[in-house]
Design a protein around this motif. Structure first.
Motif, PDB file in Angstrom:
ATOM      1  N   MET A  88      53.283  97.911  42.296  1.00 24.80           N
ATOM      2  CA  MET A  88      52.060  98.582  41.908  1.00 24.80           C
ATOM      3  C   MET A  88      51.010  97.505  41.592  1.00 24.80           C
ATOM      4  O   MET A  88      51.287  96.540  40.892  1.00 24.80           O
ATOM      5  CB  MET A  88      52.320  99.448  40.669  1.00 24.80           C
ATOM      6  CG  MET A  88      51.128 100.262  40.264  1.00 24.80           C
ATOM      7  SD  MET A  88      51.311 101.306  38.787  1.00 24.80           S
ATOM      8  CE  MET A  88      52.904 102.005  38.952  1.00 24.80           C
ATOM      9  N   THR A  89      49.816  97.709  42.113  1.00 18.91           N
ATOM     10  CA  THR A  89      48.738  96.749  41.904  1.00 18.91           C
ATOM     11  C   THR A  89      48.107  96.952  40.515  1.00 18.91           C
ATOM     12  O   THR A  89      48.280  98.002  39.889  1.00 18.91           O
ATOM     13  CB  THR A  89      47.634  96.909  42.966  1.00 18.91           C
ATOM     14  OG1 THR A  89      46.978  98.170  42.757  1.00 18.91           O
ATOM     15  CG2 THR A  89      48.202  96.824  44.375  1.00 18.91           C
ATOM     16  N   ASN A  90      47.356  95.965  40.074  1.00 23.19           N
ATOM     17  CA  ASN A  90      46.644  96.093  38.801  1.00 23.19           C
ATOM     18  C   ASN A  90      45.629  97.230  38.853  1.00 23.19           C
ATOM     19  O   ASN A  90      45.436  97.938  37.863  1.00 23.19           O
ATOM     20  CB  ASN A  90      45.946  94.785  38.432  1.00 23.19           C
ATOM     21  CG  ASN A  90      46.920  93.723  37.970  1.00 23.19           C
ATOM     22  OD1 ASN A  90      48.018  94.043  37.518  1.00 23.19           O
ATOM     23  ND2 ASN A  90      46.531  92.469  38.093  1.00 23.19           N
ATOM     24  N   GLU A  91      44.999  97.420  40.011  1.00 22.49           N
ATOM     25  CA  GLU A  91      44.038  98.508  40.168  1.00 22.49           C
ATOM     26  C   GLU A  91      44.728  99.871  40.012  1.00 22.49           C
ATOM     27  O   GLU A  91      44.199 100.776  39.354  1.00 22.49           O
ATOM     28  CB  GLU A  91      43.363  98.413  41.542  1.00 22.49           C
ATOM     29  CG  GLU A  91      42.317  99.476  41.780  1.00 22.49           C
ATOM     30  CD  GLU A  91      41.693  99.401  43.164  1.00 22.49           C
ATOM     31  OE1 GLU A  91      40.768 100.194  43.406  1.00 22.49           O
ATOM     32  OE2 GLU A  91      42.122  98.586  43.997  1.00 22.49           O
ATOM     33  N   GLU A  92      45.911 100.000  40.602  1.00 16.77           N
ATOM     34  CA  GLU A  92      46.667 101.244  40.467  1.00 16.77           C
ATOM     35  C   GLU A  92      47.101 101.476  39.027  1.00 16.77           C
ATOM     36  O   GLU A  92      46.985 102.593  38.499  1.00 16.77           O
ATOM     37  CB  GLU A  92      47.889 101.228  41.389  1.00 16.77           C
ATOM     38  CG  GLU A  92      47.553 101.338  42.860  1.00 16.77           C
ATOM     39  CD  GLU A  92      48.739 101.064  43.760  1.00 16.77           C
ATOM     40  OE1 GLU A  92      48.824 101.707  44.819  1.00 16.77           O
ATOM     41  OE2 GLU A  92      49.582 100.198  43.422  1.00 16.77           O
ATOM     42  N   LYS A  93      47.580 100.435  38.361  1.00 16.98           N
ATOM     43  CA  LYS A  93      47.988 100.548  36.959  1.00 16.98           C
ATOM     44  C   LYS A  93      46.817 101.007  36.093  1.00 16.98           C
ATOM     45  O   LYS A  93      46.968 101.879  35.235  1.00 16.98           O
ATOM     46  CB  LYS A  93      48.519  99.215  36.438  1.00 16.98           C
ATOM     47  CG  LYS A  93      49.869  98.843  36.969  1.00 16.98           C
ATOM     48  CD  LYS A  93      50.283  97.489  36.424  1.00 16.98           C
ATOM     49  CE  LYS A  93      51.530  96.987  37.100  1.00 16.98           C
ATOM     50  NZ  LYS A  93      51.897  95.634  36.661  1.00 16.98           N
ATOM     51  N   GLN A  94      45.646 100.401  36.300  1.00 15.76           N
ATOM     52  CA  GLN A  94      44.480 100.766  35.507  1.00 15.76           C
ATOM     53  C   GLN A  94      44.054 102.202  35.791  1.00 15.76           C
ATOM     54  O   GLN A  94      43.713 102.952  34.882  1.00 15.76           O
ATOM     55  CB  GLN A  94      43.311  99.817  35.791  1.00 15.76           C
ATOM     56  CG  GLN A  94      42.101 100.075  34.907  1.00 15.76           C
ATOM     57  CD  GLN A  94      42.418  99.905  33.438  1.00 15.76           C
ATOM     58  OE1 GLN A  94      42.878  98.858  33.005  1.00 15.76           O
ATOM     59  NE2 GLN A  94      42.202 100.960  32.654  1.00 15.76           N
ATOM     60  N   TYR A  95      44.097 102.607  37.054  1.00 13.40           N
ATOM     61  CA  TYR A  95      43.717 103.973  37.406  1.00 13.40           C
ATOM     62  C   TYR A  95      44.650 104.976  36.732  1.00 13.40           C
ATOM     63  O   TYR A  95      44.189 105.962  36.141  1.00 13.40           O
ATOM     64  CB  TYR A  95      43.724 104.170  38.929  1.00 13.40           C
ATOM     65  CG  TYR A  95      43.213 105.536  39.321  1.00 13.40           C
ATOM     66  CD1 TYR A  95      41.845 105.790  39.374  1.00 13.40           C
ATOM     67  CD2 TYR A  95      44.079 106.581  39.600  1.00 13.40           C
ATOM     68  CE1 TYR A  95      41.360 107.046  39.709  1.00 13.40           C
ATOM     69  CE2 TYR A  95      43.602 107.840  39.938  1.00 13.40           C
ATOM     70  CZ  TYR A  95      42.239 108.064  39.982  1.00 13.40           C
ATOM     71  OH  TYR A  95      41.762 109.316  40.301  1.00 13.40           O
TER      72      TYR A  95
END
Length: 101
Positions: A1-8
């Motif tokens: 999981m990318t950081n962008e996905e985690k933040q979303y």
């Protein structure tokens, strides 16, 4: 999981349950539900195809999406519409609380 996905996903959970908000009960703690329709058998939808649901509306109550998807849809709308609304809500949340578009 990318950081962008985690933040979303974190932002989605911060919104509170979308079904409770429809029922005029904002602020109910939420977990993330991945859209099921269109994901394929045994496959999870993108982390961006999600909506916030409290445990009751996710899997425990009589109108929970995993228990009674047809009833859930009749009461709250199509998953795809709720996912689209969630994306808009995340944008508004980020502008208001994070300062990011």
């Amino acid at each position: 999981m990318t950081n962008e996905e985690k933040q979303y996903l974190s932002d989605v959970a911060q919104l509170g349950c979308i079904a409770c908000r429809i029922n005029n009960r904002p602020g109910t703690p939420a977990e993330v539900h991945h859209q099921r329709k269109g994901a394929g058998a045994g496959r999870r939808a993108s982390h961006f195809d999600t909506m916030p649901l409290c445990p009751g509306h996710h899997r425990h109550e009589g109108d929970a999406i995993h228990r009674s998807p047809k009833i859930f849809e009749e009461l709250y709308g199509l998953e795809s519409e709720l996912v689209r609304q969630t994306r808009e809500d995340v944008k508004a949340y980020r502008k208001t609380f994070v300062g990011n578009p």
